[in-house]
Design a protein around this motif. Structure first.
Motif, PDB file in Angstrom:
ATOM      1  N   GLU A 140      33.043 111.591  52.255  1.00 59.41           N
ATOM      2  CA  GLU A 140      33.671 112.624  53.531  1.00 59.41           C
ATOM      3  C   GLU A 140      34.783 112.014  53.655  1.00 59.41           C
ATOM      4  N   PHE A 141      35.350 111.127  52.985  1.00 60.14           N
ATOM      5  CA  PHE A 141      37.038 111.154  52.850  1.00 60.14           C
ATOM      6  C   PHE A 141      37.909 112.302  52.811  1.00 60.14           C
ATOM      7  N   ARG A 142      39.513 112.889  53.827  1.00 64.35           N
ATOM      8  CA  ARG A 142      39.990 113.872  52.863  1.00 64.35           C
ATOM      9  C   ARG A 142      40.803 113.395  52.185  1.00 64.35           C
ATOM     10  N   TYR A 143      41.103 114.692  50.906  1.00 63.86           N
ATOM     11  CA  TYR A 143      42.470 113.949  50.753  1.00 63.86           C
ATOM     12  C   TYR A 143      43.225 114.950  51.082  1.00 63.86           C
ATOM     13  N   GLY A 144      44.279 114.958  50.055  1.00 62.18           N
ATOM     14  CA  GLY A 144      45.968 116.230  50.691  1.00 62.18           C
ATOM     15  C   GLY A 144      46.759 116.226  51.404  1.00 62.18           C
ATOM     16  N   THR A 145      47.228 116.597  52.184  1.00 66.11           N
ATOM     17  CA  THR A 145      47.713 116.643  52.964  1.00 66.11           C
ATOM     18  C   THR A 145      47.898 116.363  54.687  1.00 66.11           C
ATOM     19  N   PHE A 146      48.836 115.981  55.467  1.00 65.46           N
ATOM     20  CA  PHE A 146      48.401 115.916  56.746  1.00 65.46           C
ATOM     21  C   PHE A 146      49.801 115.818  57.747  1.00 65.46           C
ATOM     22  N   ALA A 147      49.191 116.852  58.797  1.00 64.02           N
ATOM     23  CA  ALA A 147      49.959 116.980  59.196  1.00 64.02           C
ATOM     24  C   ALA A 147      50.006 117.145  60.701  1.00 64.02           C
ATOM     25  N   ARG A 148      50.846 116.265  61.222  1.00 61.31           N
ATOM     26  CA  ARG A 148      51.083 116.385  63.170  1.00 61.31           C
ATOM     27  C   ARG A 148      52.565 116.302  63.180  1.00 61.31           C
ATOM     28  N   SER A 149      52.393 117.598  64.613  1.00 62.19           N
ATOM     29  CA  SER A 149      53.813 117.659  64.782  1.00 62.19           C
ATOM     30  C   SER A 149      53.877 117.595  66.718  1.00 62.19           C
ATOM     31  N   VAL A 150      54.914 117.243  67.416  1.00 59.95           N
ATOM     32  CA  VAL A 150      54.236 117.022  68.816  1.00 59.95           C
ATOM     33  C   VAL A 150      55.985 116.900  69.403  1.00 59.95           C
ATOM     34  N   GLN A 151      55.671 117.428  70.500  1.00 55.57           N
ATOM     35  CA  GLN A 151      56.930 117.827  71.024  1.00 55.57           C
ATOM     36  C   GLN A 151      57.594 116.352  71.660  1.00 55.57           C
ATOM     37  N   LEU A 152      58.338 115.746  71.811  1.00 58.43           N
ATOM     38  CA  LEU A 152      59.274 114.824  72.535  1.00 58.43           C
ATOM     39  C   LEU A 152      59.689 115.209  73.773  1.00 58.43           C
ATOM     40  N   PRO A 153      59.424 113.825  74.970  1.00 55.28           N
ATOM     41  CA  PRO A 153      59.668 113.681  76.525  1.00 55.28           C
ATOM     42  C   PRO A 153      61.140 114.177  75.696  1.00 55.28           C
ATOM     43  N   SER A 154      61.340 115.105  76.810  1.00 54.44           N
ATOM     44  CA  SER A 154      62.646 115.537  77.011  1.00 54.44           C
ATOM     45  C   SER A 154      63.909 114.209  77.115  1.00 54.44           C
ATOM     46  N   GLY A 155      65.222 114.626  76.266  1.00 50.13           N
ATOM     47  CA  GLY A 155      65.887 113.002  76.374  1.00 50.13           C
ATOM     48  C   GLY A 155      65.668 112.277  75.583  1.00 50.13           C
ATOM     49  N   ALA A 156      64.279 112.940  75.063  1.00 50.51           N
ATOM     50  CA  ALA A 156      64.252 111.121  73.450  1.00 50.51           C
ATOM     51  C   ALA A 156      65.082 111.001  72.692  1.00 50.51           C
ATOM     52  N   LYS A 157      65.209 110.182  72.296  1.00 44.99           N
ATOM     53  CA  LYS A 157      66.747 109.655  71.262  1.00 44.99           C
ATOM     54  C   LYS A 157      65.642 109.579  69.851  1.00 44.99           C
ATOM     55  N   GLY A 158      65.345 110.558  69.087  1.00 45.71           N
ATOM     56  CA  GLY A 158      64.813 111.414  67.922  1.00 45.71           C
ATOM     57  C   GLY A 158      65.165 110.287  66.849  1.00 45.71           C
ATOM     58  N   GLU A 159      67.081 110.036  66.710  1.00 48.72           N
ATOM     59  CA  GLU A 159      67.636 109.382  66.075  1.00 48.72           C
ATOM     60  C   GLU A 159      67.262 108.106  66.118  1.00 48.72           C
ATOM     61  N   GLU A 160      66.965 107.790  67.024  1.00 52.68           N
ATOM     62  CA  GLU A 160      66.699 106.319  66.892  1.00 52.68           C
ATOM     63  C   GLU A 160      65.174 106.037  66.977  1.00 52.68           C
ATOM     64  N   ALA A 161      64.647 106.586  66.340  1.00 55.45           N
ATOM     65  CA  ALA A 161      63.421 106.266  66.181  1.00 55.45           C
ATOM     66  C   ALA A 161      62.444 105.468  65.155  1.00 55.45           C
ATOM     67  N   THR A 162      61.515 104.449  65.690  1.00 58.29           N
ATOM     68  CA  THR A 162      61.106 103.349  63.934  1.00 58.29           C
ATOM     69  C   THR A 162      59.746 103.265  64.037  1.00 58.29           C
ATOM     70  N   ALA A 163      59.274 103.231  62.748  1.00 60.57           N
ATOM     71  CA  ALA A 163      58.058 103.404  62.596  1.00 60.57           C
ATOM     72  C   ALA A 163      57.289 101.544  62.113  1.00 60.57           C
ATOM     73  N   ASP A 164      56.014 101.842  62.176  1.00 65.55           N
ATOM     74  CA  ASP A 164      55.877 100.315  61.911  1.00 65.55           C
ATOM     75  C   ASP A 164      54.215 100.656  60.901  1.00 65.55           C
ATOM     76  N   TYR A 165      53.902  99.916  59.911  1.00 66.03           N
ATOM     77  CA  TYR A 165      52.670 100.380  59.449  1.00 66.03           C
ATOM     78  C   TYR A 165      51.626  99.276  59.564  1.00 66.03           C
ATOM     79  N   LYS A 166      50.180  98.593  60.318  1.00 63.82           N
ATOM     80  CA  LYS A 166      49.548  97.831  60.139  1.00 63.82           C
ATOM     81  C   LYS A 166      48.019  98.712  60.517  1.00 63.82           C
ATOM     82  N   ASP A 167      47.685  97.907  59.682  1.00 62.48           N
ATOM     83  CA  ASP A 167      45.986  98.496  59.438  1.00 62.48           C
ATOM     84  C   ASP A 167      45.421  99.875  59.604  1.00 62.48           C
ATOM     85  N   GLY A 168      45.901 100.722  58.809  1.00 61.80           N
ATOM     86  CA  GLY A 168      45.877 101.348  58.392  1.00 61.80           C
ATOM     87  C   GLY A 168      46.628 102.512  59.959  1.00 61.80           C
ATOM     88  N   VAL A 169      47.226 101.793  60.799  1.00 58.70           N
ATOM     89  CA  VAL A 169      47.429 102.954  61.874  1.00 58.70           C
ATOM     90  C   VAL A 169      48.945 102.827  61.479  1.00 58.70           C
TER      91      VAL A 169
END
Length: 141
Positions: free
Chosen positions: A90-119
């Motif tokens: 019942e696991f899902r394989y393939g491509t997963f995608a999600r898009s969200v609108q950032l709040p007004s004034g958000a600095k997307g070029e300064e975004a950071t990302a961390d991965y821990k425990d599957g999140v």
């Protein structure tokens, strides 16, 4: 006496199929075959937009892409199945995608990302916008 699963009507979905509908919408709703959604949580706190995405079983270095274009953050991940034997999964394989609108004034070029425990946690700075009204003088021609 037969079990509940054996008594289902032909053509009716099984219980795991129903859970799949809840997660991904009704059959035929996907425009791209094999594309799955990503479960997320998002909030804005103290000048920071935080998006947390459930992505268990992926290698964030190889299988994740995060982009920001015109104020829209898009997260794409891929999970490939490594087994060669037929089995129930019942696991899902393939491509997963999600898009969200950032709040007004958000600095997307300064975004950071961390991965821990599957999140995956994506943090985007959002400076406070000036509040209040601006008065515009009318010029005489």
């Amino acid at each position: 006496m037969t079990g509940m699963i054996e008594r289902r009507l032909p053509g009716w979905p099984t219980l795991p199929d129903l859970f799949g509908w809840v997660e991904s919408g009704f059959p035929g709703a996907h425009v791209v075959p094999g594309l799955h959604g990503i479960r997320i949580e998002e909030h804005l706190t103290d000048g920071t937009f935080v998006l947390r995405a459930e992505l268990p079983g992926i290698d964030p270095d190889k299988d994740v892409e995060i982009t920001v274009t015109e104020g829209v953050l898009t997260l794409t991940a891929e999970r490939t199945e490594e087994t060669k034997e037929k089995h129930h999964s019942e696991f899902r394989y393939g491509t997963f995608a999600r898009s969200v609108q950032l709040p007004s004034g958000a600095k997307g070029e300064e975004a950071t990302a961390d991965y821990k425990d599957g999140v995956l946690t994506i943090t985007v700075p959002v400076p406070e916008m000036q509040k209040g009204a601006t008065t515009i003088k009318v010029r005489h021609g």
